[in-house]
Design a protein around this motif. Sequence first.
Motif, PDB file in Angstrom:
ATOM      1  N   ASP A 271       0.873  -1.166   0.000  1.00  0.00           N
ATOM      2  CA  ASP A 271       0.000   0.000   0.000  1.00  0.00           C
ATOM      3  C   ASP A 271       0.916   1.225   0.000  1.00  0.00           C
ATOM      4  O   ASP A 271       1.450   1.611   1.045  1.00  0.00           O
ATOM      5  CB  ASP A 271      -0.889  -0.017   1.240  1.00  0.00           C
ATOM      6  N   ASP A 272       1.113   1.843  -1.175  1.00  0.00           N
ATOM      7  CA  ASP A 272       2.066   2.946  -1.305  1.00  0.00           C
ATOM      8  C   ASP A 272       1.753   4.090  -0.350  1.00  0.00           C
ATOM      9  O   ASP A 272       2.654   4.690   0.239  1.00  0.00           O
ATOM     10  CB  ASP A 272       2.079   3.465  -2.746  1.00  0.00           C
ATOM     11  N   GLU A 273       0.469   4.398  -0.202  1.00  0.00           N
ATOM     12  CA  GLU A 273       0.096   5.518   0.668  1.00  0.00           C
ATOM     13  C   GLU A 273       0.442   5.226   2.120  1.00  0.00           C
ATOM     14  O   GLU A 273       0.928   6.096   2.845  1.00  0.00           O
ATOM     15  CB  GLU A 273      -1.399   5.803   0.522  1.00  0.00           C
ATOM     16  N   LYS A 274       0.216   3.989   2.525  1.00  0.00           N
ATOM     17  CA  LYS A 274       0.522   3.609   3.912  1.00  0.00           C
ATOM     18  C   LYS A 274       2.024   3.618   4.158  1.00  0.00           C
ATOM     19  O   LYS A 274       2.498   4.119   5.189  1.00  0.00           O
ATOM     20  CB  LYS A 274      -0.046   2.216   4.201  1.00  0.00           C
TER      21      LYS A 274
ATOM     22  N   ARG B 234       7.229   9.170   6.036  1.00  0.00           N
ATOM     23  CA  ARG B 234       7.160  10.597   6.396  1.00  0.00           C
ATOM     24  C   ARG B 234       7.272  10.773   7.902  1.00  0.00           C
ATOM     25  O   ARG B 234       7.906  11.716   8.388  1.00  0.00           O
ATOM     26  CB  ARG B 234       5.860  11.209   5.884  1.00  0.00           C
TER      27      ARG B 234
ATOM     28  N   GLU C 251       4.267   5.333   2.451  1.00  0.00           N
ATOM     29  CA  GLU C 251       4.739   6.713   2.391  1.00  0.00           C
ATOM     30  C   GLU C 251       4.441   7.452   3.696  1.00  0.00           C
ATOM     31  O   GLU C 251       5.276   8.219   4.194  1.00  0.00           O
ATOM     32  CB  GLU C 251       4.085   7.447   1.222  1.00  0.00           C
ATOM     33  N   ALA C 252       3.267   7.225   4.262  1.00  0.00           N
ATOM     34  CA  ALA C 252       2.905   7.887   5.514  1.00  0.00           C
ATOM     35  C   ALA C 252       3.849   7.479   6.641  1.00  0.00           C
ATOM     36  O   ALA C 252       4.261   8.314   7.457  1.00  0.00           O
ATOM     37  CB  ALA C 252       1.466   7.539   5.888  1.00  0.00           C
TER      38      ALA C 252
END
Length: 281
Positions: free
Chosen positions: A196-199, A205, A201-202
Amino acid sequence: MSESIVVGVDGSECADHAIDWAADEAVRRNRPLHIVHAVDSSPYRAPLFAPPETIERLTRLSHRVLDEARERVRQRHPELQTTTLLVAEYAPKALMRESEKAYELVLGSRGHGGFSSMLLGSTSLRMAARTTVPLVIVRGDTDAQGEVVVGLDLTKEEETTLSYAFDAAALNEARLRVVHAWLMYPTYIEAGYAPDDEKVEAEIRKQVATVIAPWRAKYPHVEVVEEVLIEHPVAALTNASRSARLVVTGAHERSWTAPRLGSISHGAIHHAHCPVAVVPR
């Protein structure tokens, strides 16, 4: 006397850019400038290869290189304390010795010895792998007024790299862009692992923010931008360098046999569009 800024010269156009950058840096940091010209004269010492007057001519030309470098500095910064040194020695060996007690070493991206198509000269590349002090390789636009960019590797100890980057940003009153780039290896995807790229990336970050938080507190007047990219790190730093005054990266990785420049640093010093500072970890 404070630690000096050492710059290596050979009379080339790239060396002239390095002299300008080093002189400006010395003034910014209120440090003396030490100009070094190393000439490996061993091929000319045997009578078989050269008559006696060749060494004298080589010496005269070498002194001219130093005189012209010093005059270039004088015209740019008349009050800057400047010393020069001519040594008959293999350039990397001489530069390593002269920079041992220096604050910083500055080199041009290429010298007279390289081919015009070469992205980086052999001396700069060797010193990047072996330097014990921050090494600035001057390339691209040296008069840029943009931000300072630092590459952050979350898997490595980056304290010295971040210290140099924040200090450079504060000194130049510039914004600091902290870049962390990552890629998912194709073999993982082919094996059926679809992250899950968004997970991801979060989470990255959050890690970047944690690492940077103490430095934000130490340098409250430095504007900081944290950038997390799904991109190859070398491409990310190269792209960021287009509008930067300086790119900062960690120096080398440990090797059982010899010093070795990390792949990201290696790529940055070959392809950046501005000066690159290589900082020993």
